[in-house]
Design a protein around this motif. Structure first.
Motif, PDB file in Angstrom:
ATOM      1  N   UNK A   1      -0.514  -8.026  -2.356  1.00 60.92           N
ATOM      2  CA  UNK A   1       0.279  -9.197  -1.994  1.00 60.92           C
ATOM      3  C   UNK A   1       1.699  -8.784  -1.590  1.00 60.92           C
ATOM      4  N   UNK A   2       2.024  -7.507  -1.819  1.00 59.74           N
ATOM      5  CA  UNK A   2       3.366  -7.026  -1.489  1.00 59.74           C
ATOM      6  C   UNK A   2       3.375  -6.017  -0.358  1.00 59.74           C
ATOM      7  N   UNK A   3       2.265  -5.254  -0.217  1.00 57.79           N
ATOM      8  CA  UNK A   3       2.170  -4.256   0.850  1.00 57.79           C
ATOM      9  C   UNK A   3       0.801  -4.430   1.500  1.00 57.79           C
ATOM     10  N   UNK A   4       0.718  -4.291   2.838  1.00 57.63           N
ATOM     11  CA  UNK A   4      -0.576  -4.494   3.498  1.00 57.63           C
ATOM     12  C   UNK A   4      -1.645  -3.570   2.926  1.00 57.63           C
ATOM     13  N   UNK A   5      -2.851  -4.073   2.875  1.00 55.61           N
ATOM     14  CA  UNK A   5      -3.988  -3.305   2.365  1.00 55.61           C
ATOM     15  C   UNK A   5      -4.261  -2.132   3.301  1.00 55.61           C
ATOM     16  N   UNK A   6      -4.106  -0.914   2.780  1.00 58.30           N
ATOM     17  CA  UNK A   6      -4.357   0.255   3.603  1.00 58.30           C
ATOM     18  C   UNK A   6      -5.512   1.058   3.061  1.00 58.30           C
ATOM     19  N   UNK A   7      -6.269   1.675   3.969  1.00 60.08           N
ATOM     20  CA  UNK A   7      -7.433   2.453   3.571  1.00 60.08           C
ATOM     21  C   UNK A   7      -7.127   3.941   3.719  1.00 60.08           C
ATOM     22  N   UNK A   8      -7.736   4.828   2.951  1.00 55.96           N
ATOM     23  CA  UNK A   8      -8.658   4.505   1.881  1.00 55.96           C
ATOM     24  C   UNK A   8      -7.941   3.822   0.703  1.00 55.96           C
ATOM     25  N   UNK A   9      -8.616   2.876   0.062  1.00 55.42           N
ATOM     26  CA  UNK A   9      -8.028   2.148  -1.059  1.00 55.42           C
ATOM     27  C   UNK A   9      -8.518   2.780  -2.359  1.00 55.42           C
ATOM     28  N   UNK A  10      -7.614   2.960  -3.326  1.00 56.42           N
ATOM     29  CA  UNK A  10      -8.084   3.476  -4.611  1.00 56.42           C
ATOM     30  C   UNK A  10      -8.709   2.319  -5.405  1.00 56.42           C
ATOM     31  N   UNK A  11      -9.313   2.652  -6.552  1.00 56.48           N
ATOM     32  CA  UNK A  11     -10.087   1.635  -7.273  1.00 56.48           C
ATOM     33  C   UNK A  11      -9.247   0.438  -7.706  1.00 56.48           C
ATOM     34  N   UNK A  12      -8.006   0.631  -8.239  1.00 57.64           N
ATOM     35  CA  UNK A  12      -7.210  -0.560  -8.601  1.00 57.64           C
ATOM     36  C   UNK A  12      -6.980  -1.503  -7.421  1.00 57.64           C
ATOM     37  N   UNK A  13      -6.742  -0.955  -6.240  1.00 54.28           N
ATOM     38  CA  UNK A  13      -6.517  -1.804  -5.067  1.00 54.28           C
ATOM     39  C   UNK A  13      -7.810  -2.521  -4.667  1.00 54.28           C
ATOM     40  N   UNK A  14      -8.924  -1.806  -4.761  1.00 62.19           N
ATOM     41  CA  UNK A  14     -10.216  -2.432  -4.432  1.00 62.19           C
ATOM     42  C   UNK A  14     -10.500  -3.585  -5.386  1.00 62.19           C
ATOM     43  N   UNK A  15     -10.227  -3.363  -6.677  1.00 61.80           N
ATOM     44  CA  UNK A  15     -10.518  -4.414  -7.660  1.00 61.80           C
ATOM     45  C   UNK A  15      -9.631  -5.643  -7.434  1.00 61.80           C
ATOM     46  N   UNK A  16      -8.368  -5.435  -7.058  1.00 61.21           N
ATOM     47  CA  UNK A  16      -7.502  -6.587  -6.777  1.00 61.21           C
ATOM     48  C   UNK A  16      -8.063  -7.375  -5.593  1.00 61.21           C
ATOM     49  N   UNK A  17      -8.514  -6.654  -4.581  1.00 64.28           N
ATOM     50  CA  UNK A  17      -9.069  -7.317  -3.403  1.00 64.28           C
ATOM     51  C   UNK A  17     -10.354  -8.067  -3.752  1.00 64.28           C
ATOM     52  N   UNK A  18     -11.209  -7.463  -4.573  1.00 67.55           N
ATOM     53  CA  UNK A  18     -12.482  -8.109  -4.924  1.00 67.55           C
ATOM     54  C   UNK A  18     -12.275  -9.333  -5.811  1.00 67.55           C
TER      55      UNK A  18
END
Lengths: 150, 361
Positions: free
Chosen positions: B179-196
């Motif tokens: 919600x603060x920085x654009x989603x960039x790939x590859x995403x680590x697991x914490x970022x993936x879980x926030x997105x899911x």
């Protein structure tokens, strides 16, 4: 009371006030009839706190989503400062919580505790027990049946 | 391309007034209050909080009322509102091991310490319409039993002590925040879980189902599913210590998945994890399955080309507000854009016509 005990005590009452139902806190506050003179160090303000979870319950932190929180800081006439951080968007609740936090640091602590904190804690305890009792009635024992495969 | 248009102000105002009337419906029927929605449509409220990414049942109920029950529109309203709030900080990670559970089941261990508690569930109902609810039905008080006082440890801990499941290593790095920085790939697991966790329930469910049907199958068991309340603690800078700033309801699912082992790891079980605001177990289980499928790289598994393994595909299409925003914008005026296409097609047709005539001559 030493410093750690005092800090823990304050942590307990602030946590209790944060979670208290707005209407109950307002009712107990007005019944008690406190109206301490005060000024705001921080006027009541609504905002959000990002709640974190952990991967696999125990691993790395991740951002789960935000929750609404309202905060306020009040100063009594004698200079005592109280802070209120409460769940939701109720500014009056944040002010009341800050004033109670301040009063709890003065010599009126025991009467404030008896009039407001103790009833709130008892009600919270009772509500938790009722919830737990209803859940307990749905506890299940599964039996594995032997399948007749011959 | 969308080009701004002018005019139509009165028609737009009238359309919104008509919408308000439609929202209210037949005025001979009593109006719904926000409190009624909060109390009686609580699972819809939970979904709006989870995907709107803001825990506030009153606001979610208001959004549902305003959106006439269109949950994606309600989620949109909540997302828009939350951007107006100043952020006071981040909580400490919630401790789901300390959850006051109203529901807690395991599909892997029959005799789990702490017991299996069904709680308020649709499971084992017959899915028959209950016509009593159409009448003004009084609800009998739920039964009670002596509250359980024993702790309810995570069931995964038992596999952990035997070393049969991968270790989940605790650390306290600051997690990325999409919600603060654009989603960039590859995403680590914490970022993936926030997105899911804020992703569309239907999309995550479909992705999870695809893994069950064989697209990157990972043989998931629900090791534990628990629903209940946890306190949220935050460090208060002006105090110098942490206090509880509230209490939230969450659903948590931990899956146990088969894993053959790799060059560096012995055969053991692996984990998928789902954690959602509110009572939302379908989403929690779905999230855990998709989380597990997305972990193929870190577990040294093969990329079998399944959609659920494709982090770009999953994470870039999970957000229903992004999706609906882009999808629905194509109904807005595209006159200039379309005019250009029209000109182009006319020109190409004319050229093709001349070409045909020339060939015929």
């Amino acid at each position: 009371m030493n410093d750690t005990a005092r800090k823990n005590d304050r942590k307990t009452w602030m946590s209790l006030l944060a979670k208290a139902p707005s209407d109950r806190l307002a009712a107990l506050w007005s019944e008690a009839g406190y109206a301490p003179e005060h000024s705001f160090l921080r006027a009541p303000e609504q905002g959000a706190v990002m709640v974190q979870g952990r991967t696999g319950a125990t691993g790395a932190p991740f951002n789960l989503g935000e929750m609404t929180v309202t905060r306020c800081a009040a100063k009594l006439a004698d200079g005592t400062v109280g802070h209120g951080y409460v769940q939701g968007r109720d500014k009056a609740k944040a002010v009341t919580a800050a004033l109670i936090d301040a009063l709890m640091q003065t010599d009126r602590a025991s009467e404030v505790r008896a009039a407001i904190l103790t009833p709130l804690a008892c009600e919270a305890q009772r509500a938790a027990e009722v919830k737990a009792a209803k859940a307990a009635a749905t506890k299940v024992e599964f039996f594995t049946l032997v399948r007749g495969e011959d | 391309m969308y080009v701004a248009v002018k005019g139509g102000e009165r028609a737009i105002d009238n359309a919104h007034a008509l919408l308000a009337e439609k929202r209210r419906g037949d005025t001979s029927v009593a109006e719904l209050s926000v409190a009624q929605i909060r109390e009686q449509l609580s699972l819809a409220v939970n979904r709006v909080m989870a995907e709107g990414s803001l825990f506030d049942p009153d606001l979610a109920a208001l959004a549902i009322k305003q959106a006439q029950g269109d949950l994606i529109e309600a989620i949109f309203l909540i997302r828009a509102y939350r951007t107006t709030l100043p952020r006071f900080g981040s909580s400490r990670p919630i401790d789901t091991g300390q959850m006051s559970c109203v529901r807690r089941v395991s599909a892997t261990f029959k005799d789990a310490p702490g017991g299996q508690v069904l709680g308020p569930t649709f499971d084992y109902t017959h899915r028959l319409l209950d016509f009593k609810l159409m009448a003004d039905g009084e609800v009998p008080e739920a039964e009670t039993a002596p509250p359980r006082t024993e702790p309810t440890p995570h069931i995964m801990d038992f596999l952990n002590t035997e070393g049969l499941i991968e270790e989940e290593e605790a650390h306290d790095e600051i997690p990325p925040d999409l919600t603060r920085a654009p989603l960039e790939l590859p995403a680590d697991r914490p970022l993936r879980l926030q997105s899911l966790t804020r992703g569309d329930e239907g999309f995550i469910l479909g992705m999870a189902y695809s893994t069950q049907r064989g697209y990157a199958r990972n043989h998931a068991f629900v090791g534990e599913l628990r629903i209940g309340t946890v306190p949220v603690e935050m460090e208060i800078p002006e105090l110098g210590f942490a206090i509880e700033i509230g209490e939230i309801e969450v659903s948590e699912c931990e899956t146990v998945n088969q894993f053959k082992g790799s060059k560096t790891e012995p055969p053991q079980f692996t984990r998928g994890y789902g954690l959602i605001f509110g009572q939302s177990e379908r989403k929690a289980i779905s999230m855990a399955l998709v989380d597990r499928a997305l972990r193929w790289k870190e577990l040294g598994e093969d990329d079998v080309g399944a959609p659920a393994q494709n982090e770009e595909f999953v994470l870039y299409h999970a957000d229903n507000i992004q999706a609906t925003g882009f999808l629905e914008h194509i109904k807005l005026p595209h006159y200039v854009d379309f005019q250009a296409e029209l000109e182009l097609v006319r020109k190409m047709r004319a050229e093709a016509q001349t070409g045909l005539q020339e060939a015929a001559e």
